[in-house]
Design an enzyme around this catalytic site. Structure first.
Site, PDB file in Angstrom:
ATOM      1  N   ASP A  79       0.877  -1.167   0.000  1.00 20.52           N
ATOM      2  CA  ASP A  79       0.000   0.000   0.000  1.00 20.52           C
ATOM      3  C   ASP A  79       0.922   1.227   0.000  1.00 20.52           C
ATOM      4  O   ASP A  79       2.082   1.127   0.419  1.00 20.52           O
ATOM      5  CB  ASP A  79      -0.878  -0.026   1.254  1.00 20.52           C
ATOM      6  CG  ASP A  79      -1.746   1.202   1.370  1.00 20.52           C
ATOM      7  OD1 ASP A  79      -2.349   1.590   0.356  1.00 20.52           O
ATOM      8  OD2 ASP A  79      -1.814   1.786   2.465  1.00 20.52           O
ATOM      9  N   ASP A  96      -7.066  -1.682   4.835  1.00 20.44           N
ATOM     10  CA  ASP A  96      -6.725  -2.718   3.871  1.00 20.44           C
ATOM     11  C   ASP A  96      -7.070  -4.124   4.341  1.00 20.44           C
ATOM     12  O   ASP A  96      -6.477  -5.091   3.868  1.00 20.44           O
ATOM     13  CB  ASP A  96      -5.220  -2.648   3.565  1.00 20.44           C
ATOM     14  CG  ASP A  96      -4.834  -1.325   2.916  1.00 20.44           C
ATOM     15  OD1 ASP A  96      -5.502  -0.930   1.955  1.00 20.44           O
ATOM     16  OD2 ASP A  96      -3.887  -0.689   3.394  1.00 20.44           O
TER      17      ASP A  96
END
Length: 637
Positions: free
Chosen positions: A316, A532
C-alpha cells in the site's frame, strides 16, 4: 534452569555412578545386577509408568512405549548394561530437549513480561493502585519511572523516555511529551507521566499482542503437520517390523531367540522418532522467538514458513511506503511580481484559520522557512469557506509586504474548481504531482503550492534488501491518482504501480497477481492494517506495518511489524529461510541416519550402542541444530 531439570540432573548423576560401578564389578560380584537395577530405576522409573498411562488413554505407539519395550527386552536377554545405558542416554536427550525448549521460549517469555501487573489511577483526587482491567477510558493514570505502561492513552502531563524494546525490537528509547499517544507494554524510564486512558485493557495493544503470541503455536507449518502424520504411520510400522525381526528367524530358520530378540530391541531403540518430533517444532518455535525478538510478530509457524518463499511483495502507498504526513514539496509562482517566499506567505495567510492537514503543512513550511516570523492576524479581515472548493480571504497589506507585492485584497486559495468558478486561468503549472493549492486574486493567477506525502526513510533500504533476498516483483497499489502513484513508484524503482484503486479494486489486483506468481511461491501484501483488511486477508501473507499503534493491524494481519520499518520484512524473510533450511537439514539427517542404523541392526552389524547413537545422538545433534534458529543476526545494517 528449572527445579524439575535440576532434579533430573541429580537422578541422572546417581544413575551414571551406579552404571559405572556395575560395569566395573560386572562378572566379579554376584550382585552386580542390583547396581544396574538401581541405575535403571534412577534414570527411568517414570518411563514405563508414562507408557502405561498413555496406553490407558489410547496413545500406544509413543517414545515411552518404545523405550520400555526395548529396555525390558534387553533385560530379558541378559543385556542389563545396555538396557541401562539406553534409558540413561534417552533421559539425557530428553533433559537436553527441555533445556533447548526453555531457551527458545526465552524471547517469547520476555515478550510476555510486557503484561502490566497494576495501574495507578487517580480517583477523587487520590492515587489508587488497581488491576489494569478495572480502569475505564477517560480516567487518569500515573506512570512512575521504572513502571510498565499499563494501558493505551494520551500523555496529559510530563515528559519521559519509554523503553519499547519488548514491543518493537528497537533499543533506542522513544521520547514522549504532552499530547502524544503511548501504548501499553512499554517501560517508563525516567519522568513522571500523567496519562488519560483511551482504551479498555482488553482492547489495549499489550492485550492484543499477548493474545497473538499465545495463539501462534496453534497454527502449524506444513513441515510440522508432515512430521505429525509421519510419526503416526511410522511408529506402528517399525514396531511391527521389530516384532517380525524377533519372531521370524527363530520360528522359520531355527535361529537363536536371544540374538534376534536383542536385534529387535536395538531396532526399537533406533526407530524412536524423537529427533524429528522434537527438533522440527523446536526449530519453528525458535524461528518465531527470533522474529519476536526483532519486533516481528507472526501468528503461526505456517506464516513463518510462507515468508521463506516470497516471490511478490505488494505495498500500500500511504502509511506504508510513505509517511502519511503531508509536506510542501513545490512552491510555483505564476506571476513575475510574486516571489516564491511571498507566494508561500500568502498561502499561509489564506490557510491560517484551517485545521486541515494540507493547511497545517503549508503553515509548517512557512514557519520552517521564516523562523521567528509570525502571521499578522490583524491583516486577515474576513474568511469565507467555499465547500468543496477552498477559501476566500479578505486581506490588508502594508508597504513592502507580500500582500502589497501581490496587490492582493481578495485572495482565493483552493482547488482547480475554485479557480474556474472565479474565472482565473491557471498557467505554467505543468507536471505538478501531488495535492495542489492554487492561489488567485482579482488580477488573476498567483501560483500554486504542491503538497505531497513523503517517502519513509527506511523504504529504499527495505526495497534493496528485498531485491537482494530474491523477491522478484515489487508492486504498489494506491487509491491516490495514477500519476502520483507512478511518480512514487518510479522514484523507488518498483516493478508495477496501480493507482486510483478502491479497496475492492485492490483485492482484484492482488488476485490477478496471485494467479501470475510461480507455483510454490507466495505473495505478501504490506499495509497499515486499517483500511486494507480485505486485501490483507486475501494475500498469502498479510503484513501490517506499525502494529504498535493500530488495533486493526493486529486483528487483520498474519504478520505484524511492531514499528514503521519496512526493512523488518527482510529480517522476517531471512529468519524464515534459515528456519526452513534447518528443518530440512534435520529431517534429511535424522531419517538418513536412522535408516542406515536400522539396516545395520537388522543385519547384525550394529549393537545397541549404535542404536543409542541412532536415537539419542541424532536427537541431540538435531536439537543443537534447531537452536541455531534463535541466533539470527541482521544482514542489512
Amino acid at each position: 534452569m528449572t527445579k524439575k531439570q535440576k532434579k533430573m540432573i541429580v537422578r541422572l548423576g546417581i544413575s551414571a555412578v551406579f552404571l559405572a560401578a556395575g560395569m566395573i564389578w560386572e562378572g566379579s560380584h554376584p550382585a552386580d545386577w542390583v547396581l544396574f537395577l538401581i541405575s535403571y530405576l534412577s534414570a527411568g522409573y517414570d518411563i514405563p509408568l508414562k507408557a502405561l498411562r498413555n496406553i490407558r488413554n489410547g496413545q500406544v505407539f509413543d517414545e515411552n512405549f518404545l523405550m520400555t519395550v526395548a529396555t525390558f527386552g534387553a533385560i530379558g536377554v541378559g543385556e542389563l548394561e545396555e538396557a541401562v545405558a539406553v534409558m540413561l542416554f534417552y533421559q539425557v536427550g530428553e533433559l537436553f530437549n527441555d533445556y533447548a525448549v526453555n531457551r527458545s521460549r526465552k524471547s517469547i517469555t520476555n515478550l510476555m513480561d510486557i503484561n502490566p501487573e497494576y495501574a495507578n489511577v487517580i480517583r477523587e483526587g487520590k492515587e489508587e493502585q488497581v488491576e489494569p482491567d478495572e480502569v475505564e477510558p477517560g480516567e487518569t493514570i500515573i506512570i512512575k519511572p521504572g513502571e510498565k505502561v499499563p494501558l493505551d492513552g494520551v500523555v496529559i502531563k510530563g515528559i519521559s523516555s519509554l523503553d519499547t524494546k519488548a514491543l518493537t525490537g528497537e533499543s533506542i528509547p522513544m521520547e514522549v511529551t504532552e499530547g502524544e499517544a503511548i501504548v501499553s507494554g512499554a517501560i517508563n524510564l525516567n519522568g513522571l507521566l500523567e496519562v488519560q486512558v483511551t482504551k479498555l485493557f482488553d482492547d489495549s495493544t499489550v492485550s492484543k499482542i499477548l493474545e497473538l503470541v499465545e495463539n501462534a503455536s496453534s497454527r502449524k507449518a506444513k513441515a510440522e503437520n508432515f512430521i505429525t502424520r509421519f510419526a503416526r504411520v511410522y511408529t506402528p510400522i517399525v514396531v511391527a517390523l521389530a516384532l517380525l525381526l524377533a519372531l521370524a528367524p527363530p520360528l522359520f530358520l531355527g535361529q537363536q531367540w536371544s540374538v534376534w530378540m536383542y536385534r529387535a530391541c536395538s531396532f526399537l531403540v533406533v526407530s524412536c522418532p524423537c529427533a524429528l518430533v522434537i527438533s522440527v517444532p523446536l526449530s519453528f518455535f525458535g524461528g518465531l522467538g527470533a522474529a519476536s525478538k526483532h519486533g516481528i510478530l507472526m501468528k503461526g509457524s505456517n506464516y513463518l514458513e510462507a515468508m521463506g518463499s516470497l516471490d511478490t511483495v505488494v505495498f500500500d502507498k500511504t502509511g506504508t511506503l510513505t509517511t502519511g504526513r503531508f509536506q510542501v514539496t513545490q512552491v510555483n509562482p505564476g506571476r513575475e511580481s510574486v516571489s516564491r517566499a511571498q507566494l508561500l506567505e500568502l498561502a499561509a495567510y489564506g490557510e491560517y484559520h484551517s485545521n486541515h492537514p494540507i493547511a497545517l503543512s503549508v503553515k509548517e513550511a512557512f514557519d520552517k522557512e521564516n523562523p521567528g516570523k509570525e502571521i499578522r492576524t490583524e491583516r486577515i479581515l474576513a474568511v469565507e469557506e467555499i465547500p468543496g472548493h477552498g477559501m476566500h480571504v479578505e486581506l490588508s497589506g502594508e508597504k513592502g509586504s507580500a500582500l502589497e507585492a501581490a496587490g492582493s485584497q481578495s485572495l482565493y486559495i483552493g482547488n482547480e474548481k475554485l479557480m474556474k468558478c472565479q474565472g482565473i486561468r491557471i498557467s505554467g503549472q505543468d507536471n505538478v504531482l501531488g495535492t495542489t493549492l492554487y492561489l488567485g486574486d482579482e488580477g488573476g493567477f498567483l501560483g500554486s503550492v504542491v503538497i505531497a506525502d513523503t517517502i519513509r526513510e527506511d523504504v529504499p533500504h527495505a526495497l534493496f534488501g528485498l531485491r537482494k533476498a530474491g523477491v522478484a516483483n515489487l508492486v504498489m497499489l494506491t487509491g491516490d491518482k495514477e500519476a502520483v502513484g507512478k511518480a512514487v513508484g518510479e522514484k523507488l524503482g518498483l516493478d508495477k504501480v496501480f493507482g486510483g484503486l478502491l479497496p475492492g479494486d485492490k483485492v482484484q489486483k492482488v488476485e490477478e497477481l496471485l494467479r501470475a506468481k510461480p507455483e510454490g511461491r507466495t505473495l505478501a501484501f504490506v499495509g497499515d492494517g486499517i483500511n486494507d483488511a480485505p486485501v490483507l486477508a486475501r494475500a498469502d501473507i498479510g503484513i501490517a506495518m506499525g502494529g504498535i499503534g493500530s488495533d486493526a493491524a493486529v486483528e487483520a494481519a498474519d504478520v505484524v511489524i511492531m514499528n514503521d520499518e519496512p526493512s523488518k520484512i527482510v529480517d522476517g524473510i531471512q529468519i524464515a529461510r534459515k528456519t526452513v533450511g534447518i528443518v530440512r537439514q534435520n529431517i534429511v539427517f535424522a531419517i538418513g541416519v536412522k535408516v542406515l542404523v536400522l539396516v545395520l541392526v537388522a543385519l547384525g552389524q550394529a549393537s545397541m550402542w549404535a542404536a543409542v547413537f541412532g536415537d539419542v545422538g541424532v536427537s541431540v545433534l538435531a536439537i543443537l541444530n534447531a537452536i541455531r534458529t534463535l541466533n539470527y543476526k541482521k544482514t542489512l545494517q
